[in-house]
Design a protein around this motif. Structure first.
Motif, PDB file in Angstrom:
ATOM      1  N   GLY A  82      29.462 -27.014 -27.011  1.00 53.05           N
ATOM      2  CA  GLY A  82      28.840 -27.186 -25.323  1.00 53.05           C
ATOM      3  C   GLY A  82      29.780 -27.558 -24.614  1.00 53.05           C
ATOM      4  O   GLY A  82      31.159 -27.509 -24.455  1.00 53.05           O
ATOM      5  N   GLU A  83      29.037 -26.745 -23.409  1.00 53.63           N
ATOM      6  CA  GLU A  83      30.049 -26.449 -22.356  1.00 53.63           C
ATOM      7  C   GLU A  83      30.419 -28.223 -21.610  1.00 53.63           C
ATOM      8  O   GLU A  83      29.405 -28.959 -22.140  1.00 53.63           O
ATOM      9  CB  GLU A  83      29.068 -26.344 -20.779  1.00 53.63           C
ATOM     10  CG  GLU A  83      29.539 -25.889 -19.808  1.00 53.63           C
ATOM     11  CD  GLU A  83      28.739 -25.322 -19.380  1.00 53.63           C
ATOM     12  OE1 GLU A  83      28.806 -24.937 -17.878  1.00 53.63           O
ATOM     13  OE2 GLU A  83      27.576 -24.589 -19.282  1.00 53.63           O
ATOM     14  N   GLY A  84      31.646 -27.773 -21.470  1.00 54.47           N
ATOM     15  CA  GLY A  84      31.835 -29.483 -20.956  1.00 54.47           C
ATOM     16  C   GLY A  84      32.331 -30.506 -22.037  1.00 54.47           C
ATOM     17  O   GLY A  84      33.111 -31.465 -21.463  1.00 54.47           O
ATOM     18  N   ALA A 106      38.640 -27.468 -24.939  1.00 57.31           N
ATOM     19  CA  ALA A 106      37.697 -26.629 -24.585  1.00 57.31           C
ATOM     20  C   ALA A 106      37.568 -25.924 -24.474  1.00 57.31           C
ATOM     21  O   ALA A 106      38.098 -24.502 -24.380  1.00 57.31           O
ATOM     22  CB  ALA A 106      38.706 -27.178 -23.264  1.00 57.31           C
ATOM     23  N   PRO A 107      35.917 -25.478 -25.350  1.00 60.98           N
ATOM     24  CA  PRO A 107      35.376 -23.967 -24.691  1.00 60.98           C
ATOM     25  C   PRO A 107      34.930 -24.100 -23.726  1.00 60.98           C
ATOM     26  O   PRO A 107      34.261 -24.549 -22.816  1.00 60.98           O
ATOM     27  CB  PRO A 107      34.124 -23.853 -25.514  1.00 60.98           C
ATOM     28  CG  PRO A 107      33.767 -25.916 -25.468  1.00 60.98           C
ATOM     29  CD  PRO A 107      35.095 -26.089 -26.086  1.00 60.98           C
ATOM     30  N   ILE A 108      34.760 -22.767 -23.563  1.00 58.71           N
ATOM     31  CA  ILE A 108      34.681 -22.582 -22.147  1.00 58.71           C
ATOM     32  C   ILE A 108      33.426 -21.428 -21.974  1.00 58.71           C
ATOM     33  O   ILE A 108      33.287 -20.878 -23.069  1.00 58.71           O
ATOM     34  CB  ILE A 108      36.208 -20.786 -21.175  1.00 58.71           C
ATOM     35  CG1 ILE A 108      37.510 -21.577 -21.553  1.00 58.71           C
ATOM     36  CG2 ILE A 108      35.672 -20.828 -19.902  1.00 58.71           C
ATOM     37  CD1 ILE A 108      38.710 -20.633 -21.345  1.00 58.71           C
ATOM     38  N   HIS A 109      32.684 -22.299 -21.415  1.00 59.82           N
ATOM     39  CA  HIS A 109      31.289 -21.685 -21.368  1.00 59.82           C
ATOM     40  C   HIS A 109      31.380 -20.710 -19.282  1.00 59.82           C
ATOM     41  O   HIS A 109      31.382 -21.525 -18.605  1.00 59.82           O
ATOM     42  CB  HIS A 109      30.159 -22.674 -21.613  1.00 59.82           C
ATOM     43  CG  HIS A 109      29.976 -22.882 -22.522  1.00 59.82           C
ATOM     44  ND1 HIS A 109      30.899 -23.954 -23.009  1.00 59.82           N
ATOM     45  CD2 HIS A 109      29.923 -21.913 -23.565  1.00 59.82           C
ATOM     46  CE1 HIS A 109      30.793 -23.766 -24.782  1.00 59.82           C
ATOM     47  NE2 HIS A 109      29.736 -23.120 -25.156  1.00 59.82           N
ATOM     48  N   GLN A 155      31.989 -34.698 -23.662  1.00 60.10           N
ATOM     49  CA  GLN A 155      31.338 -34.117 -24.193  1.00 60.10           C
ATOM     50  C   GLN A 155      29.717 -34.346 -22.714  1.00 60.10           C
ATOM     51  O   GLN A 155      30.000 -35.234 -22.250  1.00 60.10           O
ATOM     52  CB  GLN A 155      29.984 -35.160 -25.483  1.00 60.10           C
ATOM     53  CG  GLN A 155      28.329 -34.364 -25.472  1.00 60.10           C
ATOM     54  CD  GLN A 155      27.878 -34.857 -26.850  1.00 60.10           C
ATOM     55  OE1 GLN A 155      28.365 -35.695 -27.182  1.00 60.10           O
ATOM     56  NE2 GLN A 155      27.270 -34.356 -27.651  1.00 60.10           N
ATOM     57  N   ASN A 156      29.714 -33.030 -22.275  1.00 58.81           N
ATOM     58  CA  ASN A 156      28.801 -32.013 -21.554  1.00 58.81           C
ATOM     59  C   ASN A 156      29.656 -32.512 -20.147  1.00 58.81           C
ATOM     60  O   ASN A 156      28.931 -33.319 -19.077  1.00 58.81           O
ATOM     61  CB  ASN A 156      27.274 -32.806 -21.406  1.00 58.81           C
ATOM     62  CG  ASN A 156      26.372 -31.769 -20.509  1.00 58.81           C
ATOM     63  OD1 ASN A 156      27.526 -30.553 -20.728  1.00 58.81           O
ATOM     64  ND2 ASN A 156      25.706 -32.557 -20.579  1.00 58.81           N
ATOM     65  N   GLY A 157      30.644 -32.418 -20.241  1.00 59.52           N
ATOM     66  CA  GLY A 157      31.730 -33.886 -19.161  1.00 59.52           C
ATOM     67  C   GLY A 157      31.373 -34.996 -18.884  1.00 59.52           C
ATOM     68  O   GLY A 157      32.670 -35.936 -17.279  1.00 59.52           O
TER      69      GLY A 157
END
Length: 572
Positions: A82-84, A106-109, A155-157
């Protein structure tokens, strides 16, 4: 479709993002291995995990990051990223390295859509492996520390406190270990931020098209270069000193290299299998080291992108030293540092004018650790050492530079080591007569001598001491690496890879090897030999013995008459 100018702007933007990741990491890391030595691998990747931009560090880390991200995608699925989110992966068979080289990515969204990944791999100091500092004799992965199979650090930043508490209570050096991992997180966030800015400015489709074209161009460059190389198949082997358990048994690395117009195949069949000790390589690192050699021959002047390696195929045997499978131990990854020159040895048979002779052949690391009496705190400092490079068809090998497996790295300065540890560097300089003689001379190694001022452990990570650096075209071999404990005393001991408990006042000398020579030594220009004597690379004795050149010890001038007599006798 992007025009060429837009693609080029995007390419440089991604390269700048990767460089910013590296600068961020070096400013925030706790560990001198990271910010002084540059023991890291950094990448910006497309949605498939293929690298499109990197910052130079340890070359085999960057390609290993591709492999680790792809394995994580298989494990979690794209929808599970997920993002963040920020992940840590150090399961060796997926991550392409040992447990102390965790991959953080980190995945980049952008606008809810996955557009790529930012990655950062470093060497951290402690993750509860069985021995402090480094493990040289593990017999399975369960002795090699904590293992994270693509686990969320954020998770989610939001920080996952449970994981960081787990790290804190399971590390001998929790502050520095967690600080380094958080530096990796910060570095990945900066890479993600810059990549999003590119997407915002040019659009997601333009960014994706740019990434695709970057890798397509990288592939085309490699294919063009490959067509210029001679076709053929060549085989060579060399040895690692031991696997760390059966210390008297050499470990064979066997490479067969085939070049066609559109492919290079590196086949490691015939390499050692069934090893007990931890020098087995995760296959991702085997592919990465082969990629380094392939790039050096095809696209050395352009930044790393995954497309550069599309024409490369690597063959391994699962369960062998070049392809570890669970639960084989992998902690002492020195095979990955030595194996590249086995590929070069094979290629030297078909490409003698393009490939250098063997270097000193090792990274020659020394790691010290213990309790610092000045502070009462645990300490751990390490440095890699320079070696002599092999001579080649165009000239002498370089003297005392970092091994080819770590082209973006540096060693740790004397001042840093002495400030941060109870060690004094008693001497540091070139090691004369270690370069192999030849028409072109192999580069000389170096010697760094440590005196420990407190009881300490000195871990020597040197695994090419029993086989000499090979030469090309009639040159002479270089002098191998060597570790000496308490040199020049009745307690002198010569060692290789080893875990040494040292008392205050004891001395350890890390003597690195020289490169192999190229061509017949007695054909070398006599004035060049005299210059080497004057500069301290070759002794007067070796000049006469190895080159047939008599040099006056006062003026460093060549005694022409005696030199001609010596050389004429050798030719008759």
């Amino acid at each position: 479709m992007n025009d060429a100018i837009t693609t080029e702007i995007i390419r440089h933007g991604l390269l700048a993002a990767a460089e910013e990741v590296a600068r961020n990491l070096c400013r925030t890391a706790y560990n001198t291995v990271v910010y002084e030595i540059h023991d890291y691998g950094i990448g910006i990747h497309d949605v498939n995990g293929d690298v499109v931009a990197d910052a130079p560090g340890i070359a085999v880390f960057t390609r290993g990051n591709d492999y680790g991200i792809k394995k994580s995608i298989e494990f979690l699925g794209i929808d599970g990223m997920g993002e963040g989110d920020v992940f840590i992966l150090n399961y060796p068979y997926w991550s392409s390295a040992h447990t102390l080289d965790p991959l953080v990515f980190a995945p980049i969204h952008f606008e809810g859509e996955l557009i790529g990944f930012a990655s950062c791999r470093i060497h951290v100091l402690d993750l509860k492996q069985k021995d402090a500092g480094y493990v040289l004799d593990s017999t399975d992965i369960f002795q090699e520390g904590l293992v994270f199979p693509a686990t969320r650090l954020y998770q989610n930043g939001v920080q996952n406190d449970e994981i960081f508490n787990f790290l804190r209570f399971n590390s001998r050096m929790p502050e520095r270990t967690i600080g380094d991992i958080q530096a990796q997180v910060s570095a990945c966030f900066s890479g993600a931020r810059r990549t999003k800015e590119i997407a915002s400015k040019y659009g997601v489709e333009a960014l994706r098209e740019g990434m695709r074209r970057i890798n397509e161009h990288g592939k085309n460059l490699a294919l063009l270069a490959l067509k210029e190389l001679p076709n053929g198949t060549w085989n060579a082997h060399d040895f690692v000193d031991s696997d760390g358990i059966d210390v008297d048994d050499l470990v064979k690395l066997n490479a067969t290299v085939t070049i066609t117009d559109d492919e290079m195949i590196i086949d490691w069949s015939g390499s050692a299998t069934g090893l007990k000790g931890p020098i087995n390589l995760p296959v991702g690192q085997t592919e990465a080291l082969c990629s380094l050699i392939f790039k050096s021959l095809t696209t050395p002047d352009t930044p790393v992108v995954a497309g550069n390696f599309a024409p490369l195929r690597v063959i391994t045997e699962p369960g062998s030293v070049m392809h570890a499978v669970h639960p084989m131990p992998t902690f002492t990854l020195w095979t990955g540092l030595l194996a590249g020159e086995v590929v070069l040895k094979a290629l030297s048979q078909g490409l003698p004018d393009l490939v250098p002779a063997c270097s000193g052949g090792d990274v020659c690391s020394m790691m010290g650790l213990g309790v610092n009496p000045r502070t009462g705190d645990s300490w751990l400092e390490a440095t890699n050492e320079a070696v002599g490079f092999g001579a080649h068809s165009s000239g002498d090998g370089e003297d005392g530079i970092m091994h080819l497996s770590e082209p973006g790295c540096r060693n740790n300065p004397v001042e840093v080591l002495e400030t941060k540890s109870p060690m004094i560097i008693e001497s540091y300089g070139y090691r004369p007569d270690t370069g192999g003689a030849g028409f072109y001379r192999g580069g000389v190694g170096v010697s760094r001598v440590y005196r420990f001022t407190a009881d300490s452990v000195g871990i020597c990570l040197v695994y090419k001491t029993k086989s000499a650096p090979w030469a090309i075209n009639g040159g002479e071999q270089g002098v191998p690496n060597q570790i000496v404990i308490n040199p020049g005393t009745e307690r002198e001991v010569i060692k290789a890879g080893s875990y040494n408990h040292l008392k205050a006042g004891e001395v350890l000398a890390n003597n690195t090897g020289g490169g192999g020579g190229y061509g017949r030594a007695f054909d070398r220009d006599a004035d060049a030999v005299a210059r080497d004597v004057r500069n301290g690379f070759v002794s007067i004795l070796a000049a006469e013995r190895d080159y047939g050149v008599v040099v006056d010890p006062g003026s460093f001038a060549v005694d022409v008459a005696r030199t001609n007599t010596l050389r004429s006798k050798a030719s008759s």
